[in-house]
Design a protein around this motif. Sequence first.
Motif: not given
Length: 172
Positions: A137-151, A153-155
């Motif tokens: 992804h070039a930036g956040p505009s095309g992202v529905h969700l970005a989640i910082f996981e408990a471990k 990592a970012v999904s």
Amino acid sequence: MDSFGDALIGDWHRAVYAAVKAVALFVTAAVAFRLTERRTMAEFAPFDWVAAVAVGALVGRTATATDAAWLTGAAALVALLAVHAAVTRLRLLPVISRLVDPPLRVLIHDGQVNRRNLRRCGLTEADLDAVLRQHGHAGPSGVHLAIFEAKGAVSVLPHPDAPSPPGGALPR
């Protein structure tokens, strides 16, 4: 031998004793880890890191300490791994999971960056941009969700109607 030589070489009997204890502790740790769950470094939760560091410190200290026997180190090692195994299983209870595992944090929702959660996770916008690029992804505009996981990592989940990022499609 002079004190300089003693400082560098020391007593070879103690060196052999330390080597034998180190090998015995390594074998003990290998057997104990074999009996516990397999979790890779990438899947470590914070309590896994605590257990790994504690085991490493215990093995290193016991191997070189003249006042600690293998049995003492082995008993401490087994106790640490037993507590780790218990916490791993107790995490299935929601009340324990909330105490042990950090919460999930939404970093991006429908293209909007949540800067407060970004700060809570100890990430900068440059860090988030790097993760987004890794996911195509070039930036956040095309992202529905970005989640910082408990471990740690970012999904990144794209908008359902957005085209797949290059290289993101599964081969047929």
